[in-house]
Motif scaffolding. Structure first.
Motif, PDB file in Angstrom:
ATOM      1  N   ALA A 163       0.833  -1.195   0.000  1.00 37.64           N
ATOM      2  CA  ALA A 163       0.000   0.000   0.000  1.00 37.64           C
ATOM      3  C   ALA A 163       0.874   1.253   0.000  1.00 37.64           C
ATOM      4  CB  ALA A 163      -0.916   0.004   1.216  1.00 37.64           C
ATOM      5  N   HIS A 164       0.274   2.388  -0.301  1.00 34.87           N
ATOM      6  CA  HIS A 164       1.007   3.659  -0.358  1.00 34.87           C
ATOM      7  C   HIS A 164       1.783   3.890   0.940  1.00 34.87           C
ATOM      8  CE1 HIS A 164       1.920   7.819  -1.227  1.00 34.87           C
ATOM      9  NE2 HIS A 164       1.276   8.211  -0.142  1.00 34.87           N
ATOM     10  N   THR A 165       1.100   3.760   2.061  1.00 34.64           N
ATOM     11  CA  THR A 165       1.713   3.756   3.386  1.00 34.64           C
ATOM     12  C   THR A 165       0.864   2.832   4.259  1.00 34.64           C
ATOM     13  OG1 THR A 165       0.401   5.555   4.372  1.00 34.64           O
ATOM     14  CG2 THR A 165       2.389   6.189   3.134  1.00 34.64           C
ATOM     15  N   ASN A 166       1.236   2.724   5.513  1.00 39.67           N
ATOM     16  CA  ASN A 166       0.447   1.904   6.441  1.00 39.67           C
ATOM     17  C   ASN A 166      -0.937   2.507   6.682  1.00 39.67           C
ATOM     18  OD1 ASN A 166       2.542   3.739   7.765  1.00 39.67           O
ATOM     19  ND2 ASN A 166       1.021   3.580   9.398  1.00 39.67           N
ATOM     20  N   ALA A 167      -1.146   3.771   6.294  1.00 40.14           N
ATOM     21  CA  ALA A 167      -2.450   4.423   6.483  1.00 40.14           C
ATOM     22  C   ALA A 167      -3.359   4.251   5.274  1.00 40.14           C
ATOM     23  CB  ALA A 167      -2.251   5.908   6.779  1.00 40.14           C
ATOM     24  N   ASP A 168      -2.908   3.509   4.273  1.00 40.02           N
ATOM     25  CA  ASP A 168      -3.632   3.379   3.004  1.00 40.02           C
ATOM     26  C   ASP A 168      -4.254   1.992   2.877  1.00 40.02           C
ATOM     27  OD1 ASP A 168      -4.427   3.720   0.282  1.00 40.02           O
ATOM     28  OD2 ASP A 168      -2.560   2.756  -0.359  1.00 40.02           O
ATOM     29  N   ASP A 169      -5.435   1.936   2.304  1.00 44.62           N
ATOM     30  CA  ASP A 169      -6.097   0.659   1.989  1.00 44.62           C
ATOM     31  C   ASP A 169      -6.112   0.516   0.475  1.00 44.62           C
ATOM     32  OD1 ASP A 169      -7.623  -1.591   1.703  1.00 44.62           O
ATOM     33  OD2 ASP A 169      -9.479  -0.712   2.492  1.00 44.62           O
ATOM     34  N   ASP A 170      -5.104  -0.187  -0.066  1.00 45.52           N
ATOM     35  CA  ASP A 170      -4.981  -0.267  -1.526  1.00 45.52           C
ATOM     36  C   ASP A 170      -6.019  -1.177  -2.164  1.00 45.52           C
ATOM     37  OD1 ASP A 170      -3.777  -2.492  -0.361  1.00 45.52           O
ATOM     38  OD2 ASP A 170      -2.395  -2.776  -2.035  1.00 45.52           O
ATOM     39  N   SER A 171      -6.754  -1.932  -1.351  1.00 42.59           N
ATOM     40  CA  SER A 171      -7.798  -2.795  -1.914  1.00 42.59           C
ATOM     41  C   SER A 171      -8.966  -1.980  -2.455  1.00 42.59           C
ATOM     42  CB  SER A 171      -8.304  -3.778  -0.849  1.00 42.59           C
ATOM     43  OG  SER A 171      -8.966  -3.087   0.202  1.00 42.59           O
ATOM     44  N   ARG A 172      -9.011  -0.698  -2.136  1.00 39.99           N
ATOM     45  CA  ARG A 172     -10.094   0.173  -2.591  1.00 39.99           C
ATOM     46  C   ARG A 172      -9.892   0.637  -4.037  1.00 39.99           C
ATOM     47  NH1 ARG A 172     -10.955   4.830   1.746  1.00 39.99           N
ATOM     48  NH2 ARG A 172     -12.695   5.260   0.313  1.00 39.99           N
ATOM     49  N   TYR A 173      -8.680   0.523  -4.551  1.00 34.96           N
ATOM     50  CA  TYR A 173      -8.436   1.044  -5.896  1.00 34.96           C
ATOM     51  C   TYR A 173      -7.666   0.099  -6.813  1.00 34.96           C
ATOM     52  CZ  TYR A 173      -4.028   2.417  -3.613  1.00 34.96           C
ATOM     53  OH  TYR A 173      -2.851   2.427  -2.896  1.00 34.96           O
ATOM     54  N   ARG A 174      -7.268  -1.085  -6.337  1.00 29.53           N
ATOM     55  CA  ARG A 174      -6.633  -2.055  -7.233  1.00 29.53           C
ATOM     56  C   ARG A 174      -6.926  -3.468  -6.758  1.00 29.53           C
ATOM     57  NH1 ARG A 174      -0.063  -1.443  -6.060  1.00 29.53           N
ATOM     58  NH2 ARG A 174      -0.084  -2.220  -3.912  1.00 29.53           N
ATOM     59  N   GLU A 175      -6.969  -4.378  -7.725  1.00 27.82           N
ATOM     60  CA  GLU A 175      -7.297  -5.765  -7.430  1.00 27.82           C
ATOM     61  C   GLU A 175      -6.048  -6.545  -7.022  1.00 27.82           C
ATOM     62  OE1 GLU A 175     -10.330  -6.934  -7.321  1.00 27.82           O
ATOM     63  OE2 GLU A 175     -11.154  -5.003  -7.949  1.00 27.82           O
ATOM     64  N   PRO A 176      -6.189  -7.529  -6.147  1.00 32.25           N
ATOM     65  CA  PRO A 176      -5.042  -8.351  -5.741  1.00 32.25           C
ATOM     66  C   PRO A 176      -4.362  -9.040  -6.922  1.00 32.25           C
ATOM     67  CG  PRO A 176      -6.909  -8.730  -4.283  1.00 32.25           C
ATOM     68  CD  PRO A 176      -7.414  -7.897  -5.416  1.00 32.25           C
TER      69      PRO A 176
END
Length: 350
Positions: free
Chosen positions: A248-261
């Motif tokens: 993720a961008h940082t530990n404060a980011d939830d990258d599952s909201r904008y890209r698929e695994p």
């Protein structure tokens, strides 16, 4: 441009010289250390010992190449995600992490290591880098400045101002863009309509080169050429390294909201460590004993970092009022006396 394929095969390029095996071995050792630093810092965030950590996991080839491509007399201007490059330039890991821990200073002496403070605002360090290069030129020095940024920074006005000024005054700057396809959650397609970020160089009158950002050999070759060109007085270059941010961008980011695994998994076979390891193993240059040596060195650095970060910092409240003015004005002195009184009364009550 690519010199090592994802499966570890050497793919020569007639326009570039592949680095010698000993240089690639040194780069591999640095890659192992870089990955260990990223892993350790991610753990320190979870343990509450770092306020934030923008990991460069998957981008270690860019980090290592940036640190190795310039001479000891040159300068590096990094971003918040470039801790591995900063450490690669000789800055102690615990000092590099001071800023991300939340302390008031950057943690290291920029002049000692020739590394500017890590910049959190996007693209501001590019203007600083250009100004530094301009001053070096006026002094008659042959200093080369390597200015790092991400793809998101290319959407900032500072990026364009820095590129234009550097080109007009023919400054010794290498603009190194790590294109990891996302500016936090914004994909590259929403940032530019250009065929590539390297194409932007054309409009400023400088050469641009797109390179495989997970191929440390290609990065060393391309950056090395750009550094030599700058040192020779031929002006700036723009290098775009196509890589991918695995975490993720940082530990404060939830990258599952904008890209698929699945999109992340597609990049796993292009791991820069695995790629270079296969090449060096096939050439019988990398052995089990060397692997153990590199791992032990990386673990030792990691242990030192962990030990320092777990120690409670000594905090001096008066530092809030230090270095604000050359001479502390009465208004700040009043504030400090008020705070000191509060602290003393609190300590008495406890």
């Amino acid at each position: 441009m690519q010199l090592i394929s994802p499966n570890g095969t050497h793919t020569p390029d007639a326009d570039y010289v592949t680095p010698e095996d000993e240089h690639l071995l040194a780069a591999y050792a640095a890659l192992v250390t870089g990955r260990r630093i990223n892993d350790q810092c991610n753990a320190l965030v979870r343990q509450g010992r770092l306020a934030v950590y923008p990991s460069s996991n998957g981008q270690e080839a860019c980090q290592v190449a940036a640190a190795l491509a310039i001479a000891s007399s040159d300068w590096l201007f990094p971003t918040y995600r470039d801790s591995v490059a900063v450490i690669g330039r000789g800055v102690p890991a615990e000092d590099a992490m001071t800023l991300l821990r939340g302390d008031w200073h950057s943690g290291y002496d920029p002049c000692k290591y020739r590394v500017a403070p890590q910049a959190t605002p996007l693209a501001t360090q590019l203007l600083h880098a250009v100004g530094f290069a301009h001053a070096a030129k006026l002094r008659g020095e042959d200093t080369v400045v390597l200015a790092m940024c991400g793809d998101g920074a290319t959407s900032e006005g500072d990026f364009h101002e820095a590129m234009n000024f550097a080109a007009v005054f023919k400054l010794a700057v290498v603009f190194f863009v790590q294109n990891n396809e996302f500016a936090i959650s914004v994909p590259l397609a929403r940032q530019t309509a250009a065929p590539s970020l390297a194409h932007k160089a054309i409009g400023y009158g400088m050469p641009g080169q797109r390179v495989d950002g997970n191929d440390v050999a290609a990065l060393l070759a391309v950056l090395g050429e750009a550094v030599d060109r700058a040192r020779g007085g031929d002006g700036p270059s723009l290098i775009e390294a196509h890589t991918y941010r695995m975490l993720a961008h940082t530990n404060a980011d939830d990258d599952s909201r904008y890209r698929e695994p699945e999109a992340v998994q597609e990049w796993e076979p292009q791991d820069p460590l695995v790629r270079l390891s296969k090449l060096l193993r096939d050439r019988s240059i990398l052995t089990d004993s060397l692997e153990d040596k590199f791992a032990a060195s990386a673990n030792e650095l990691s242990a030192t970092l962990r030990q320092v970060m777990h120690a409670e910092p000594k905090v001096d409240p008066e530092e809030l009022f230090t270095h604000v003015f050359a001479e502390r004005p009465e208004s700040l002195e009043t504030q400090w006396n008020f705070l000191r009184d509060e602290i003393e009364r609190t300590e008495e009550d406890s």
